[in-house]
Design a protein around this motif. Structure first.
Motif, mmCIF file in Angstrom:
data_model
loop_
_atom_site.group_PDB
_atom_site.id
_atom_site.type_symbol
_atom_site.label_atom_id
_atom_site.label_comp_id
_atom_site.label_asym_id
_atom_site.label_seq_id
_atom_site.Cartn_x
_atom_site.Cartn_y
_atom_site.Cartn_z
ATOM 1 N N LEU A 1 0.844 -1.198 0.000
ATOM 2 C CA LEU A 1 0.000 0.000 0.000
ATOM 3 C C LEU A 1 0.878 1.247 0.000
ATOM 4 O O LEU A 1 1.895 1.315 0.673
ATOM 5 C CB LEU A 1 -0.927 -0.004 1.205
ATOM 6 C CG LEU A 1 -1.901 -1.175 1.274
ATOM 7 C CD1 LEU A 1 -2.712 -1.091 2.550
ATOM 8 C CD2 LEU A 1 -2.800 -1.211 0.065
ATOM 9 N N ARG B 1 -13.543 0.312 -14.034
ATOM 10 C CA ARG B 1 -13.622 0.643 -12.609
ATOM 11 C C ARG B 1 -12.339 1.288 -12.107
ATOM 12 O O ARG B 1 -12.268 1.733 -10.971
ATOM 13 C CB ARG B 1 -13.932 -0.612 -11.806
ATOM 14 C CG ARG B 1 -15.301 -1.165 -12.178
ATOM 15 C CD ARG B 1 -15.636 -2.443 -11.497
ATOM 16 N NE ARG B 1 -15.499 -2.329 -10.068
ATOM 17 C CZ ARG B 1 -15.244 -3.362 -9.276
ATOM 18 N NH1 ARG B 1 -15.115 -4.564 -9.781
ATOM 19 N NH2 ARG B 1 -15.133 -3.202 -7.995
ATOM 20 N N ASN B 2 -11.290 1.295 -12.936
ATOM 21 C CA ASN B 2 -9.997 1.875 -12.553
ATOM 22 C C ASN B 2 -9.624 2.963 -13.551
ATOM 23 O O ASN B 2 -8.717 2.822 -14.358
ATOM 24 C CB ASN B 2 -8.917 0.780 -12.526
ATOM 25 C CG ASN B 2 -9.138 -0.193 -11.405
ATOM 26 O OD1 ASN B 2 -9.199 0.188 -10.247
ATOM 27 N ND2 ASN B 2 -9.287 -1.464 -11.731
ATOM 28 N N LYS C 1 -8.860 7.790 -10.800
ATOM 29 C CA LYS C 1 -8.789 6.975 -9.585
ATOM 30 C C LYS C 1 -7.369 6.477 -9.344
ATOM 31 O O LYS C 1 -6.897 6.454 -8.213
ATOM 32 C CB LYS C 1 -9.753 5.787 -9.668
ATOM 33 C CG LYS C 1 -11.197 6.165 -9.500
ATOM 34 C CD LYS C 1 -12.062 4.929 -9.459
ATOM 35 C CE LYS C 1 -13.501 5.304 -9.182
ATOM 36 N NZ LYS C 1 -14.356 4.118 -9.077
ATOM 37 N N LEU C 2 -6.698 6.058 -10.412
ATOM 38 C CA LEU C 2 -5.327 5.572 -10.263
ATOM 39 C C LEU C 2 -4.403 6.683 -9.769
ATOM 40 O O LEU C 2 -3.517 6.451 -8.956
ATOM 41 C CB LEU C 2 -4.819 4.994 -11.585
ATOM 42 C CG LEU C 2 -5.512 3.714 -12.048
ATOM 43 C CD1 LEU C 2 -4.992 3.291 -13.409
ATOM 44 C CD2 LEU C 2 -5.346 2.596 -11.040
ATOM 45 N N LEU D 1 -5.191 8.987 -7.816
ATOM 46 C CA LEU D 1 -5.492 9.154 -6.392
ATOM 47 C C LEU D 1 -5.045 7.951 -5.559
ATOM 48 O O LEU D 1 -5.237 7.920 -4.351
ATOM 49 C CB LEU D 1 -6.989 9.391 -6.196
ATOM 50 C CG LEU D 1 -7.540 10.697 -6.761
ATOM 51 C CD1 LEU D 1 -9.063 10.697 -6.688
ATOM 52 C CD2 LEU D 1 -6.964 11.883 -6.015
ATOM 53 N N GLY D 2 -4.480 6.934 -6.227
ATOM 54 C CA GLY D 2 -4.011 5.748 -5.514
ATOM 55 C C GLY D 2 -5.082 4.730 -5.247
ATOM 56 O O GLY D 2 -4.941 3.884 -4.369
ATOM 57 N N GLN D 3 -6.174 4.795 -5.995
ATOM 58 C CA GLN D 3 -7.285 3.858 -5.801
ATOM 59 C C GLN D 3 -7.268 2.809 -6.902
ATOM 60 O O GLN D 3 -7.340 3.139 -8.084
ATOM 61 C CB GLN D 3 -8.617 4.593 -5.831
ATOM 62 C CG GLN D 3 -8.742 5.635 -4.745
ATOM 63 C CD GLN D 3 -9.992 6.481 -4.908
ATOM 64 O OE1 GLN D 3 -10.691 6.402 -5.909
ATOM 65 N NE2 GLN D 3 -10.261 7.316 -3.931
ATOM 66 N N LEU D 4 -7.169 1.553 -6.517
ATOM 67 C CA LEU D 4 -7.171 0.444 -7.465
ATOM 68 C C LEU D 4 -8.237 -0.546 -7.022
ATOM 69 O O LEU D 4 -8.237 -0.996 -5.874
ATOM 70 C CB LEU D 4 -5.798 -0.239 -7.497
ATOM 71 C CG LEU D 4 -5.645 -1.412 -8.442
ATOM 72 C CD1 LEU D 4 -5.734 -0.929 -9.895
ATOM 73 C CD2 LEU D 4 -4.323 -2.105 -8.201
ATOM 74 N N THR D 5 -9.160 -0.868 -7.905
ATOM 75 C CA THR D 5 -10.236 -1.795 -7.599
ATOM 76 C C THR D 5 -9.960 -3.129 -8.269
ATOM 77 O O THR D 5 -9.591 -3.173 -9.435
ATOM 78 C CB THR D 5 -11.589 -1.240 -8.094
ATOM 79 O OG1 THR D 5 -11.801 0.033 -7.507
ATOM 80 C CG2 THR D 5 -12.726 -2.161 -7.723
#
Length: 124
Positions: free
Chosen positions: A47, A85-86, A90-91, A93-97
């Protein structure tokens, strides 16, 4: 398998207990449990790293290894990182689904690997 909901204290069993167990597994770093040092995954160590192909591959590998070692009730058949979804926003911002597709085997911890129902999907 059954137990207690770690947020509400209520009884928890079946699929919901499995989801909670996976959450605990993926949020526990290997070596942090005093009486069970080998429990956990290396997911927490990944993370905060840049989201690139290498990190995503390490992340998927960490998830598969942890589930294979510690959660016999779920057998992963596929991990996917859907582009829809990615999004690039979002990427950034560090968000990975990710989605885990596999078989729910409610009695596998007792030695019975018979799946219940069809394939199931878990989204993280």
């Amino acid at each position: 398998m059954a137990g207690m909901n770690r947020r509400t204290g209520r009884w928890l069993s079946g699929w919901d207990h499995l989801l909670q167990s996976l959450e605990v597994l993926f949020s526990t770093m290997v070596g942090t449990r005093v009486m069970r040092r080998s429990f956990g995954s290396v997911v927490p160590a990944l993370l905060g790293r840049p989201i690139n192909q290498s990190t995503v591959l390490r992340f998927a590998t960490a998830v598969i290894v942890a589930v294979e070692l510690w959660e016999p009730r779920f057998r992963i058949k596929q991990i996917s990182f859907e582009k829809s979804r990615n999004s690039p926003e979002k990427l950034r911002l560090g968000q990975l689904t990710m989605s885990l597709v596999g078989e729910y085997r409610p009695r596998a911890h007792l030695g019975d690997p018979t799946p219940e129902g069809g394939e199931r999907t878990i989204n993280f």
